[in-house]
Design a protein around this motif. Structure first.
Motif, PDB file in Angstrom:
ATOM      1  N   ALA A  49       2.882 -11.043 -25.118  1.00 24.29           N
ATOM      2  CA  ALA A  49       4.000 -10.473 -24.483  1.00 24.29           C
ATOM      3  C   ALA A  49       4.128 -11.424 -22.812  1.00 24.29           C
ATOM      4  N   VAL A  50       5.292 -11.219 -22.234  1.00 29.81           N
ATOM      5  CA  VAL A  50       5.471 -11.535 -20.956  1.00 29.81           C
ATOM      6  C   VAL A  50       5.316 -10.169 -20.163  1.00 29.81           C
ATOM      7  N   TYR A  51       4.387 -10.181 -19.139  1.00 29.68           N
ATOM      8  CA  TYR A  51       3.975  -9.049 -18.540  1.00 29.68           C
ATOM      9  C   TYR A  51       4.444  -9.234 -17.022  1.00 29.68           C
ATOM     10  N   TYR A  52       5.303  -7.910 -16.665  1.00 25.87           N
ATOM     11  CA  TYR A  52       5.670  -8.029 -15.528  1.00 25.87           C
ATOM     12  C   TYR A  52       5.168  -6.980 -14.539  1.00 25.87           C
ATOM     13  N   CYS A  53       5.048  -7.362 -13.162  1.00 27.27           N
ATOM     14  CA  CYS A  53       4.707  -6.601 -12.145  1.00 27.27           C
ATOM     15  C   CYS A  53       5.941  -5.740 -11.494  1.00 27.27           C
ATOM     16  N   ALA A  54       5.813  -4.485 -11.511  1.00 31.10           N
ATOM     17  CA  ALA A  54       6.939  -3.749 -10.663  1.00 31.10           C
ATOM     18  C   ALA A  54       6.569  -2.986  -9.571  1.00 31.10           C
ATOM     19  N   LEU A  55       7.343  -2.772  -8.522  1.00 34.51           N
ATOM     20  CA  LEU A  55       7.348  -1.944  -7.211  1.00 34.51           C
ATOM     21  C   LEU A  55       8.250  -0.925  -7.263  1.00 34.51           C
ATOM     22  N   ARG A  56       7.807   0.397  -6.841  1.00 35.50           N
ATOM     23  CA  ARG A  56       8.661   1.555  -7.040  1.00 35.50           C
ATOM     24  C   ARG A  56       8.772   2.091  -5.540  1.00 35.50           C
ATOM     25  N   LEU A  57       9.942   2.212  -4.869  1.00 37.47           N
ATOM     26  CA  LEU A  57      10.149   2.381  -3.462  1.00 37.47           C
ATOM     27  C   LEU A  57       9.810   4.094  -3.332  1.00 37.47           C
ATOM     28  N   GLY A  58       8.491   4.509  -3.476  1.00 37.63           N
ATOM     29  CA  GLY A  58       8.076   5.812  -3.585  1.00 37.63           C
ATOM     30  C   GLY A  58       6.679   5.705  -3.903  1.00 37.63           C
ATOM     31  N   GLY A  59       6.106   6.758  -3.518  1.00 33.47           N
ATOM     32  CA  GLY A  59       4.418   6.898  -3.728  1.00 33.47           C
ATOM     33  C   GLY A  59       4.378   7.217  -5.287  1.00 33.47           C
ATOM     34  N   ARG A  60       5.235   7.894  -5.842  1.00 34.08           N
ATOM     35  CA  ARG A  60       4.901   8.454  -7.206  1.00 34.08           C
ATOM     36  C   ARG A  60       4.941   7.483  -8.462  1.00 34.08           C
ATOM     37  N   LEU A  61       3.983   7.811  -9.477  1.00 35.85           N
ATOM     38  CA  LEU A  61       4.092   7.059 -10.567  1.00 35.85           C
ATOM     39  C   LEU A  61       5.425   6.941 -11.130  1.00 35.85           C
ATOM     40  N   GLY A  62       5.775   5.909 -12.033  1.00 34.04           N
ATOM     41  CA  GLY A  62       7.206   5.902 -12.782  1.00 34.04           C
ATOM     42  C   GLY A  62       6.713   5.325 -14.057  1.00 34.04           C
ATOM     43  N   LEU A  63       7.142   5.854 -15.010  1.00 36.18           N
ATOM     44  CA  LEU A  63       6.998   5.410 -16.308  1.00 36.18           C
ATOM     45  C   LEU A  63       7.994   4.714 -17.363  1.00 36.18           C
ATOM     46  N   ARG A  64       9.172   4.510 -16.356  1.00 32.50           N
ATOM     47  CA  ARG A  64      10.134   4.114 -17.039  1.00 32.50           C
ATOM     48  C   ARG A  64      10.887   2.785 -16.263  1.00 32.50           C
ATOM     49  N   SER A  72       0.723  -1.205   0.084  1.00 32.72           N
ATOM     50  CA  SER A  72       0.043   0.053   0.047  1.00 32.72           C
ATOM     51  C   SER A  72       0.923   1.249  -0.049  1.00 32.72           C
ATOM     52  N   SER A  73       2.119   1.355   0.318  1.00 35.10           N
ATOM     53  CA  SER A  73       2.843   2.590   0.496  1.00 35.10           C
ATOM     54  C   SER A  73       3.513   2.847  -0.811  1.00 35.10           C
ATOM     55  N   TYR A  91      11.757  -3.343  -7.647  1.00 36.35           N
ATOM     56  CA  TYR A  91      11.590  -4.718  -7.609  1.00 36.35           C
ATOM     57  C   TYR A  91      10.669  -5.063  -8.809  1.00 36.35           C
ATOM     58  N   TRP A  92      10.974  -6.452  -9.211  1.00 30.85           N
ATOM     59  CA  TRP A  92      10.300  -6.950 -10.355  1.00 30.85           C
ATOM     60  C   TRP A  92       9.632  -8.507 -10.126  1.00 30.85           C
ATOM     61  N   GLY A  93       8.787  -8.918 -10.601  1.00 28.50           N
ATOM     62  CA  GLY A  93       8.090 -10.226 -10.605  1.00 28.50           C
ATOM     63  C   GLY A  93       8.800 -10.920 -11.509  1.00 28.50           C
ATOM     64  N   GLN A  94       8.499 -12.051 -11.614  1.00 29.00           N
ATOM     65  CA  GLN A  94       9.057 -13.238 -12.779  1.00 29.00           C
ATOM     66  C   GLN A  94       8.399 -12.994 -13.946  1.00 29.00           C
ATOM     67  N   GLY A  95       7.285 -12.620 -13.908  1.00 30.30           N
ATOM     68  CA  GLY A  95       6.544 -12.304 -15.199  1.00 30.30           C
ATOM     69  C   GLY A  95       5.456 -13.380 -15.668  1.00 30.30           C
ATOM     70  N   THR A  96       4.587 -13.040 -16.486  1.00 32.10           N
ATOM     71  CA  THR A  96       3.427 -14.074 -16.773  1.00 32.10           C
ATOM     72  C   THR A  96       3.171 -13.677 -18.329  1.00 32.10           C
ATOM     73  N   GLN A  97       3.101 -15.189 -18.869  1.00 33.30           N
ATOM     74  CA  GLN A  97       2.900 -14.942 -20.215  1.00 33.30           C
ATOM     75  C   GLN A  97       1.457 -14.913 -20.681  1.00 33.30           C
ATOM     76  N   VAL A  98       1.294 -13.848 -21.399  1.00 31.67           N
ATOM     77  CA  VAL A  98      -0.205 -13.569 -22.021  1.00 31.67           C
ATOM     78  C   VAL A  98       0.080 -13.871 -23.752  1.00 31.67           C
ATOM     79  N   THR A  99      -0.880 -14.578 -24.028  1.00 29.70           N
ATOM     80  CA  THR A  99      -0.768 -14.987 -25.433  1.00 29.70           C
ATOM     81  C   THR A  99      -2.254 -14.784 -26.103  1.00 29.70           C
ATOM     82  N   VAL A 100      -2.066 -13.945 -27.184  1.00 33.67           N
ATOM     83  CA  VAL A 100      -3.649 -13.589 -27.981  1.00 33.67           C
ATOM     84  C   VAL A 100      -3.248 -14.056 -29.321  1.00 33.67           C
ATOM     85  N   SER A 101      -4.458 -15.113 -29.383  1.00 36.34           N
ATOM     86  CA  SER A 101      -4.370 -15.568 -30.782  1.00 36.34           C
ATOM     87  C   SER A 101      -5.422 -14.897 -31.763  1.00 36.34           C
ATOM     88  N   SER A 102      -5.164 -14.953 -32.964  1.00 34.39           N
ATOM     89  CA  SER A 102      -6.065 -13.950 -34.025  1.00 34.39           C
ATOM     90  C   SER A 102      -7.156 -15.062 -34.420  1.00 34.39           C
TER      91      SER A 102
END
Length: 124
Positions: A92-107, A30-31, A113-124
């Motif tokens: 793509a592989v989607y990653y969750c990330a945490l920033r040690l601060g309350g402000r948004l980060g776009l980079r 939450s922080s 800190y980063w998660g290990q990622g989860t695969q999302v595959t969209v078929s046409s």
């Protein structure tokens, strides 16, 4: 050290939806500002969405605006990425990330800190 665990990825047809979850066992999120990034094969990791520590400020990449929604549930200590109207280019592989601060980060370098990622595959 913060461990982030993503879940909810999978295979879906174009036009479908998925909801990704990101949790931090034993740690309160939450922080912190949180973000989602993705990396497709042969491409660089790119920003998808971010949410402030309070949840009242969000930001999206233009490519997902209007289709994806980032949110957080403090009671469940979880951050979500609701993905609607999925398209093959969202694969793509989607990653969750945490920033040690309350402000948004776009980079990605703004996140600590980063998660290990989860695969999302969209078929046409």
């Amino acid at each position: 050290q913060v461990q982030l665990v993503e879940s909810g990825g999978g295979l879906v047809r174009a036009g479908g939806f998925l909801r990704l979850s990101c949790a931090a066992p034993g740690r309160t999120l939450s922080s912190y500002a949180m973000g989602w990034f993705r990396q497709a094969p042969g491409k660089e990791r790119e920003f998808v969405a971010a949410i402030s520590w309070s949840g009242d400020i969000t930001h999206y990449a233009d490519s997902v605006k209007g289709r994806f929604t980032i949110s957080r549930d403090t009671s469940k200590n979880t951050v979500y990425l609701q993905m609607n109207s999925l398209q093959p280019e969202d694969t793509a592989v989607y990653y969750c990330a945490l920033r040690l601060g309350g402000r948004l980060g776009l980079r990605d370098y703004e996140y600590d800190y980063w998660g290990q990622g989860t695969q999302v595959t969209v078929s046409s």
